[in-house]
Design an enzyme around this catalytic site. Structure first.
Site, short mmCIF file in Angstrom:
data_model
loop_
_atom_site.label_atom_id
_atom_site.label_comp_id
_atom_site.label_asym_id
_atom_site.label_seq_id
_atom_site.Cartn_x
_atom_site.Cartn_y
_atom_site.Cartn_z
CD1 TRP A 206 -2.74 1.66 0.60
CD2 TRP A 206 -1.38 2.36 2.22
NE1 TRP A 206 -3.14 2.92 0.96
CE2 TRP A 206 -2.33 3.39 1.95
CE3 TRP A 206 -0.41 2.59 3.20
CZ2 TRP A 206 -2.34 4.60 2.64
CZ3 TRP A 206 -0.41 3.81 3.88
CH2 TRP A 206 -1.38 4.78 3.60
CG ASP A 396 -12.79 9.91 -1.95
OD1 ASP A 396 -12.82 8.99 -1.11
OD2 ASP A 396 -12.11 9.84 -2.99
NE ARG A 473 -10.23 2.91 5.44
CZ ARG A 473 -10.74 3.74 4.56
NH1 ARG A 473 -11.57 3.32 3.63
NH2 ARG A 473 -10.43 5.00 4.57
CE LYS A 506 -10.83 7.17 -5.13
NZ LYS A 506 -10.25 8.24 -4.31
CG ASP A 508 -11.55 2.82 -2.51
OD1 ASP A 508 -10.66 2.00 -2.72
OD2 ASP A 508 -11.41 3.83 -1.78
CG MET A 509 -12.30 -4.12 -3.21
SD MET A 509 -11.11 -5.11 -2.33
CE MET A 509 -11.71 -6.74 -2.67
CG ASN A 510 -10.35 1.18 0.80
OD1 ASN A 510 -9.25 1.43 0.33
ND2 ASN A 510 -11.40 1.94 0.59
CB CYS A 551 -9.81 3.34 -6.37
SG CYS A 551 -9.02 3.77 -4.82
CG ASP A 573 -4.58 5.61 -1.05
OD1 ASP A 573 -5.28 6.12 -1.94
OD2 ASP A 573 -5.04 4.83 -0.21
C1 DGJ Z 1 -8.79 4.67 -0.43
C2 DGJ Z 1 -8.57 5.50 -1.67
O1 DGJ Z 1 -7.41 5.09 -2.31
C3 DGJ Z 1 -8.56 6.97 -1.30
O2 DGJ Z 1 -8.29 7.75 -2.43
C4 DGJ Z 1 -9.89 7.32 -0.69
O3 DGJ Z 1 -10.90 7.19 -1.64
C5 DGJ Z 1 -10.17 6.43 0.51
N1 DGJ Z 1 -10.04 5.04 0.18
C6 DGJ Z 1 -11.54 6.70 1.06
O4 DGJ Z 1 -11.87 5.83 2.06
#
Ligand code: DGJ
Length: 761
Positions: A206, A396, A473, A506, A508-510, A551, A573
């Site tokens: 990351w 966002d 998270r 956008k 996303d997947m965190n 993302c 990021d």
């Molecule tokens: C991870 C993304 O890479 C960031 O740009 C942002 O959108 C955050 N998540 C938001 O939780």
């Protein structure tokens, strides 16, 4: 062109400057002959007369035989493309055979072949949007079958001759009446010439994605891989391979490959003692299991591969052009919005999409407001963004459900009245009135335990019954093996798109996966990817103006599969300009600048705490699809004017950065500076960009010869104020380069626009 000689049973796949040949041998096995560069412009086919001597008979090294498809069974002692278990015995059982089950032996023999122009690999986009180049391409389909067991495998080779690229995939069919268990399945196997052992790939984490690594393959096996439900930060599914010391940035034979798949993947490189090299790429074998029911078929996604004689740069340019022309979707015309009144008209508003597929200048408010969003602070940011020339404003994380911080709300995709008491309409109307498109952040695959969705459906999260669920998270992953979950997410996003004028998402997947328990069992690895692709395809089919950014905590979902249904990616990021330089260099090995979203953020970087001048931040971000992520509310008039000046400059060079051929003139590893050039294919315009990474105080930088220009043409070289800094012929620029005032100071950069003069050639 695909050529088949029925007498010698030899196939020639002839591309612009390379050829791939194979032959059906006397035992009906499909064997590899050669893959490599060929003389450009020459006609000719390989007869199959010349064959390498292989030790088919040697008892300790059977597997140097180059089967196009390597199967477990027969004489296998090495990596295989396919391993299958058959649960039924042949009838009648030969005398003396014991009835052991399962039978784990596949031997494939040639049955037939055909050439078609409408074949698609598995998980090909189903959104119906065109690509920039829709010319039909030939696919060779060679059908092989096991003479005893009811398994047919069709090897597919789709040719894109202009880029010397072949897409390889497999189609499996169970022609019997009992299930077949597939235990290992790659998308294809590649046989490379002996000694092709210098591997270039990327590793990372990351905020440190795409770190380039070079290595010499050992004798034995080396794998690059990621085991999760997305492509991953730790590695990316592409490679470049050449003979050590025999390829460089612009010279030498380079083999390259990439997977069009966004799930758990592996690329396996095997070097034998004989120095033969094989590559396998496809589904990760760990926890893999595919049940092929009676009569069922399975089509794998593609292993995209090619070879060129123009070094790593030539390989990258081929992958870039292929992605721009054959992979990226072309959205239809932009959403209607009020005419801009605060800045020069440009970008996405009401544009004819086919005429303008360049990425708009994005403002993303994440680093400006994080979870502290209000309608008012977003409107203020939007007004400032529009005034400096931004074309797309993206809101966002934090706008929905109970999402006031990263501990709650994922899964509840309705606008939060706490933040937007009047819904998103006032913000979107203002964004549109200002002449910008509106974009929205979502993270559809996730659920926070603290959410209405989870309270209603705890069983919808991936888990193993009776076992703990590990949060990352504060979130869990939804089980996309369940159709009702996929439908719920599609409907949630569909309602937002139906209600609001949203031009951009956008996605996303965190987090990485843990406890991958699903109602579909081991099939979750493929089902998750299919679920994500399917939702995006349905959304794009229904909202053909919609564009999407992929993302995953920055750059963890970037590959040729997701690029078939998205328009750009969030590269990392980490927005520190000097860190980004290295990340972007690694990214550029496989992926084009068009999709590489790059923001200018705060002077003191939020991730690294380092400070960089505005010029450095723009010089680095202008190498990709330019975005702004700094808090504009914290900038004074003079600073905003500087931003506007850079953005206006970027708009003049955007078509070259996003549509040109990339030449990496100096790489960080060799020069502690990065100098790159984007050149339009007709040589009429170029963008020259140099950024010094590490101090070289007291040293003047050398002039670096340019490439790709027309030697006899005269060019002027302009700075961001459109001031002509020098005039020179293409010949001079390509032999000597551009002299400058670079003083070796870290962070020093320059971006110049090179333009052919109409007269004086
Ligand atoms: C991870 C993304 O890479 C960031 O740009 C942002 O959108 C955050 N998540 C938001 O939780």
């Amino acid at each position: 062109m695909i050529h088949f000689n029925p007498d010698t049973r030899t196939f020639n796949l002839i591309l612009h400057s390379s050829v791939y040949a194979m032959q059906v041998d006397s035992k009906d096995r499909l064997v590899h002959l050669v893959w490599g560069p060929r003389p450009v412009g020459e006609e000719g086919v390989l007869s199959g007369r010349l064959r390498p001597t292989l030790s088919d008979h040697a008892s300790f090294e059977f597997q140097t035989r180059r089967d196009e498809l390597l199967t477990f069974g027969d004489t296998t002692t090495h990596e295989v493309t396919l391993k299958a278990n058959f649960a039924t015995l042949p009838d009648p059982l030969p005398d003396g055979d014991a009835p052991h089950l399962p039978i784990r032996d596949v031997r494939l023999r040639y049955v037939s072949h055909e050439i078609v122009t409408d074949a698609q690999p598995g998980l090909a986009p189903a959104h119906g949007l065109p690509t920039a180049n829709g010319e039909p391409r030939e696919t060779l389909r060679i059908q092989l079958a096991d003479p005893v067991q009811p398994l047919t495998v069709t090897l597919c080779y789709r040719l894109t001759p202009a880029q010397d690229i072949i897409e390889r995939w497999l189609e499996l069919e169970n022609t019997g009446d009992a299930p077949i268990e597939i235990e290992q399945l790659f998308f294809g196997a590649l046989h490379l010439p002996n000694g092709t052992t210098e591997l270039t790939s990327v590793s990372g984490a990351w905020a440190q994605e795409f770190q380039t690594q070079w290595e010499r393959l050992p004798i034995g096996r080396r794998v690059i891989e990621h085991r999760s439900l997305q492509t991953g930060h730790a590695a990316n599914p592409f490679f470049l391979l050449n003979r050590p010391g025999q390829a460089w940035e612009e010279h030498g034979t380079v083999y390259f490959g990439a997977l069009a798949y966004s799930g758990s993947w592996q690329l396996s490189f095997e070097q034998f003692h004989s120095t033969d090299v094989r590559v396998h790429g496809g589904y990760h074998p760990a926890d893999f299991g595919l049940t092929l029911a009676a009569g069922a078929q399975h089509k794998t996604p593609a292993l995209v591969c090619g070879v060129c004689d123009e070094g790593w740069g030539g390989a990258s340019r081929r992958l870039h052009a292929f992605t721009r022309e054959r992979i990226l979707p072309v959205a239809v015309a932009g959403v209607p919005a009020a005419p801009p009144d605060t800045h020069e008209k440009s970008g996405t508003v009401g544009r004819p999409a086919a005429a303008d597929q360049f990425r708009p200048i994005l403002y993303n408010s994440w680093e400006a407001t994080y979870f502290g969003i209000t309608e008012q602070n977003q409107i203020e940011l939007a007004q400032k963004a529009a005034a400096i020339g931004v074309e797309l404003f993206c809101l966002d994380d934090g706008w929905f459900g109970g999402r006031r911080f990263d501990v709650a709300g994922l899964g509840d995709w309705t606008v939060s009245p706490d933040v937007f008491p009047n819904g998103l309409e006032p913000l979107i109307s203002e964004v549109n009135r200002l002449g910008m498109d509106f974009g929205l952040w979502v993270e559809p695959e996730m659920v926070n335990p603290d959410s209405d969705l989870y309270r209603a459906h705890p069983e919808w999260a991936l888990h193993f019954p009776g076992r703990p669920r590990t949060e990352a998270r504060c979130q869990l992953i939804l089980d996309f093996g369940r159709e009702e979950v996929v439908d719920y997410i599609f409907n949630a996003l569909d309602s937002l798109l139906a209600q609001y004028n949203i031009a951009f998402i956008k996605w996303d997947m965190n987090r990485n996966v843990s406890e991958p328990g699903s109602v579909v069992g081991k099939a979750i690895w493929q089902a998750h990817v299919a679920g994500v692709y399917g939702i995006i395809d349905r959304l794009r089919a229904k909202y053909p103006h919609l564009t999407i950014e992929s993302c995953s905590g920055g750059g963890a979902r970037i590959d040729l599969g997701i690029l078939g249904r998205t328009d750009q990616v969030w590269t990392s990021d980490n927005t520190d300009a000097l860190d980004r330089l290295r990340i972007q260099e690694g990214f550029s090995l496989a992926y084009p600048a068009r999709v590489m979203e790059a923001w200018v953020t705060h002077e003191k970087n939020h991730q690294t705490g380092r400070s960089h001048e505005l010029s450095t931040r723009f010089d680095v971000a202008m190498r990709g699809a330019l975005g702004i992520g700094a808090s504009l509310n914290g900038l004074d008039e003079a600073e905003l004017k500087e931003y506007a000046s850079y953005i206006a400059f970027y708009k003049r060079i955007r078509h070259i950065v996003q549509g040109g051929d990339l030449y990496r003139l100096e790489r960080l590893e060799e020069a502690d500076a990065s100098t790159i050039l984007y050149v339009l294919p007709d040589g009429s315009e170029a963008v020259y960009s140099v950024v010094v990474h590490s101090h070289k105080l007291g040293q003047f930088r050398r002039m670096v010869p340019l490439r790709g220009l027309i030697p006899s043409a005269t060019y002027e070289v302009l700075d961001r104020y459109q001031k002509v800094r020098l005039t020179a012929t293409g010949y001079e620029l390509m032999v000597q380069g551009i002299s400058g005032d670079e003083d070796g100071r870290s962070g020093y950069g320059r971006t110049l626009h090179i333009r052919r003069l109409e007269t004086g050639d």
